[in-house]
Scaffold this motif. Structure first.
Motif, PDB file in Angstrom:
ATOM      1  N   LEU A  53      64.794  33.026  20.026  1.00  0.00           N
ATOM      2  CA  LEU A  53      63.757  33.744  20.780  1.00  0.00           C
ATOM      3  C   LEU A  53      64.231  35.310  21.035  1.00  0.00           C
ATOM      4  O   LEU A  53      63.623  36.222  21.167  1.00  0.00           O
ATOM      5  N   ILE A  54      65.470  35.286  21.238  1.00  0.00           N
ATOM      6  CA  ILE A  54      65.934  36.563  21.698  1.00  0.00           C
ATOM      7  C   ILE A  54      65.914  37.508  20.503  1.00  0.00           C
ATOM      8  O   ILE A  54      65.416  38.905  20.637  1.00  0.00           O
ATOM      9  N   LYS A  55      66.172  37.055  19.398  1.00  0.00           N
ATOM     10  CA  LYS A  55      65.738  37.774  18.254  1.00  0.00           C
ATOM     11  C   LYS A  55      64.464  38.216  18.088  1.00  0.00           C
ATOM     12  O   LYS A  55      64.120  39.486  17.536  1.00  0.00           O
ATOM     13  N   MET A  56      63.650  37.278  18.081  1.00  0.00           N
ATOM     14  CA  MET A  56      62.178  37.732  17.922  1.00  0.00           C
ATOM     15  C   MET A  56      61.387  38.564  18.941  1.00  0.00           C
ATOM     16  O   MET A  56      60.596  39.475  18.557  1.00  0.00           O
ATOM     17  N   VAL A  57      62.109  38.790  19.916  1.00  0.00           N
ATOM     18  CA  VAL A  57      61.496  39.889  21.108  1.00  0.00           C
ATOM     19  C   VAL A  57      62.488  40.963  20.971  1.00  0.00           C
ATOM     20  O   VAL A  57      62.258  41.992  21.810  1.00  0.00           O
ATOM     21  N   GLY A  58      63.188  41.163  20.209  1.00  0.00           N
ATOM     22  CA  GLY A  58      64.026  42.456  19.858  1.00  0.00           C
ATOM     23  C   GLY A  58      65.159  42.834  20.992  1.00  0.00           C
ATOM     24  O   GLY A  58      65.570  43.893  21.331  1.00  0.00           O
ATOM     25  N   LEU A  59      65.949  41.552  21.183  1.00  0.00           N
ATOM     26  CA  LEU A  59      66.956  41.726  22.274  1.00  0.00           C
ATOM     27  C   LEU A  59      68.284  41.520  21.546  1.00  0.00           C
ATOM     28  O   LEU A  59      69.153  41.450  22.550  1.00  0.00           O
ATOM     29  N   GLU A  60      68.535  41.335  20.450  1.00  0.00           N
ATOM     30  CA  GLU A  60      69.659  40.930  19.795  1.00  0.00           C
ATOM     31  C   GLU A  60      70.506  41.890  20.224  1.00  0.00           C
ATOM     32  O   GLU A  60      70.339  43.375  19.838  1.00  0.00           O
ATOM     33  N   GLY A  61      71.783  41.568  20.333  1.00  0.00           N
ATOM     34  CA  GLY A  61      72.894  42.636  20.939  1.00  0.00           C
ATOM     35  C   GLY A  61      72.982  42.652  22.290  1.00  0.00           C
ATOM     36  O   GLY A  61      73.819  43.176  23.084  1.00  0.00           O
ATOM     37  N   GLN A  62      71.851  42.394  22.825  1.00  0.00           N
ATOM     38  CA  GLN A  62      71.829  42.230  24.445  1.00  0.00           C
ATOM     39  C   GLN A  62      72.201  40.934  25.300  1.00  0.00           C
ATOM     40  O   GLN A  62      72.125  40.596  26.470  1.00  0.00           O
ATOM     41  N   GLU A  63      72.231  39.963  24.485  1.00  0.00           N
ATOM     42  CA  GLU A  63      72.258  38.428  25.149  1.00  0.00           C
ATOM     43  C   GLU A  63      73.386  38.387  25.989  1.00  0.00           C
ATOM     44  O   GLU A  63      73.470  37.579  27.018  1.00  0.00           O
ATOM     45  N   LYS A  64      74.443  39.091  26.028  1.00  0.00           N
ATOM     46  CA  LYS A  64      75.615  38.698  26.957  1.00  0.00           C
ATOM     47  C   LYS A  64      75.501  39.616  28.152  1.00  0.00           C
ATOM     48  O   LYS A  64      76.519  39.563  29.061  1.00  0.00           O
ATOM     49  N   LYS A  65      74.697  40.458  28.143  1.00  0.00           N
ATOM     50  CA  LYS A  65      74.287  41.295  29.256  1.00  0.00           C
ATOM     51  C   LYS A  65      73.619  40.725  30.349  1.00  0.00           C
ATOM     52  O   LYS A  65      73.108  39.547  30.037  1.00  0.00           O
ATOM     53  N   TYR A  66      73.980  41.010  31.713  1.00  0.00           N
ATOM     54  CA  TYR A  66      73.321  40.353  32.855  1.00  0.00           C
ATOM     55  C   TYR A  66      71.976  40.936  32.999  1.00  0.00           C
ATOM     56  O   TYR A  66      71.855  42.118  32.678  1.00  0.00           O
ATOM     57  N   ALA A  67      71.030  39.997  33.196  1.00  0.00           N
ATOM     58  CA  ALA A  67      69.540  40.522  33.094  1.00  0.00           C
ATOM     59  C   ALA A  67      69.005  40.960  34.404  1.00  0.00           C
ATOM     60  O   ALA A  67      68.496  40.393  35.272  1.00  0.00           O
ATOM     61  N   MET A  68      69.414  41.977  34.655  1.00  0.00           N
ATOM     62  CA  MET A  68      69.344  43.022  35.786  1.00  0.00           C
ATOM     63  C   MET A  68      69.018  44.446  35.681  1.00  0.00           C
ATOM     64  O   MET A  68      69.429  45.052  34.319  1.00  0.00           O
ATOM     65  N   TYR A  69      68.404  45.126  36.556  1.00  0.00           N
ATOM     66  CA  TYR A  69      68.003  46.500  36.261  1.00  0.00           C
ATOM     67  C   TYR A  69      68.963  47.235  37.165  1.00  0.00           C
ATOM     68  O   TYR A  69      69.492  46.699  38.181  1.00  0.00           O
ATOM     69  N   PRO A  70      69.733  48.248  36.583  1.00  0.00           N
ATOM     70  CA  PRO A  70      69.502  49.014  35.368  1.00  0.00           C
ATOM     71  C   PRO A  70      70.156  48.603  34.165  1.00  0.00           C
ATOM     72  O   PRO A  70      70.325  49.311  33.313  1.00  0.00           O
ATOM     73  N   THR A  71      71.062  47.425  34.273  1.00  0.00           N
ATOM     74  CA  THR A  71      71.776  47.115  33.020  1.00  0.00           C
ATOM     75  C   THR A  71      70.768  46.975  31.711  1.00  0.00           C
ATOM     76  O   THR A  71      71.178  47.401  30.734  1.00  0.00           O
ATOM     77  N   LEU A  72      69.615  46.447  31.937  1.00  0.00           N
ATOM     78  CA  LEU A  72      68.452  46.396  30.960  1.00  0.00           C
ATOM     79  C   LEU A  72      67.439  47.316  31.670  1.00  0.00           C
ATOM     80  O   LEU A  72      67.079  47.251  32.829  1.00  0.00           O
ATOM     81  N   SER A  73      66.627  47.772  30.906  1.00  0.00           N
ATOM     82  CA  SER A  73      65.110  48.480  31.174  1.00  0.00           C
ATOM     83  C   SER A  73      64.285  47.495  31.554  1.00  0.00           C
ATOM     84  O   SER A  73      64.417  46.081  31.367  1.00  0.00           O
ATOM     85  N   GLY A  74      63.224  48.027  32.249  1.00  0.00           N
ATOM     86  CA  GLY A  74      62.189  47.396  32.635  1.00  0.00           C
ATOM     87  C   GLY A  74      61.439  46.672  31.333  1.00  0.00           C
ATOM     88  O   GLY A  74      61.131  45.247  31.618  1.00  0.00           O
TER      89      GLY A  74
END
Length: 270
Positions: free
Chosen positions: A131-152
């Motif tokens: 699913l991560i690949k499908m939604v275009g987040l491959e490479g981000q999977e080990k990052k914490y799911a928080m802002y601003p580590t990830l964009s909105g």
């Protein structure tokens, strides 16, 4: 465009069925929602994209909470695939506010439902990565799911992936793109259309943006408040699958104007 007033349907082949819903917080003296009916037929090999439109306070978000099981109405029935909601009914909802757990990685967030189901970590990580690949987040999977580590936009992608892994049949979305910039919003619209095409998902989507509603939806329901109920059902007769160039089609603009006129007619647009 043919416009159809919503009518009840007694078919049993339905995925979502709200019957005679009423909501009162003062023992029935005042009704926030009354005589509310919404029936969405099951389309297993196709799915559907249903949009709820209405002015602020018309109860759109409350209807999503009924379907998800987060709130029970004062009266009426909420049926999912012909059965009342219970502890075995799992329906996820994507909110406008970011709902990921910031102390967990993207991978762990997406696989959260499988963790609660007792699925071994190796298996749930493999499914989550799909699913991560499908939604275009491959490479981000080990990052914490928080802002601003990830964009909105990335955080909403996490929420969509998590919801699809929990239940790919039904996806509830409560103004999920309201806080995004226009470029990211367009990207997320394209992602949702891809999700619909790939999973044949039934998507129930709340928005205030009429153009977005027409672009994404194949059915639009307009709600009126005081008390809240559905007053118009507009089938969106545009080709599927859709891409952005359809927004320049005269038929697209005709439907947008039609919906805008109906919104004004039933009580305004905010």
């Amino acid at each position: 465009m043919n416009r159809v007033i919503f009518e009840d349907n007694v078919s049993l082949d339905n995925i979502i069925d709200l019957r005679g819903i009423g909501q009162s917080y003062d023992g029935g003296k005042n009704w926030i929602i009354k005589d509310f009916d919404l029936l969405i037929e099951d389309k297993p090999a196709q799915g559907q994209f249903v949009v709820l439109l209405g002015m602020s306070g018309s109860g759109k978000s409350t209807v999503l909470r009924y379907i998800s099981g987060l709130q029970k109405p004062t009266e009426g029935k909420v049926l999912i695939k012909g059965k009342p909601i219970d502890d075995n009914t799992h329906i996820s909802m994507v909110f406008q506010q970011y709902s990921s757990l910031p102390w967990m990685t993207v991978l762990d967030n997406v696989g959260l439902a499988l963790r609660y189901q007792g699925v071994p970590k190796k298996e749930r990580d493999e499914k989550a990565m799909e699913l991560i690949k499908m939604v275009g987040l491959e490479g981000q999977e080990k990052k914490y799911a928080m802002y601003p580590t990830l964009s909105g936009g990335q955080l909403q992608r996490v929420a969509i992936a998590r919801s699809l892994l929990a239940n790919p049949e039904i996806l509830l979305m409560d103004e999920p793109f309201g806080a995004l910039d226009i470029k990211t919003r367009i990207q997320m619209q394209e992602l949702l259309l891809d999700v619909w095409d790939k999973f044949h998902t039934t998507i129930i989507f709340v928005t205030h943006d009429i153009s977005e509603a027409v672009y994404l939806g194949d059915d639009i329901y307009i709600m009126k408040s005081a008390p809240s109920h559905i007053v118009e059902h507009i089938p969106v007769n545009l080709p599927i699958p859709r891409r952005r160039d359809i927004k320049r089609d005269p038929n697209f603009m005709e439907i947008v104007h039609e919906v805008e006129d109906l919104m004004i007619k039933v009580g305004g647009y905010k």
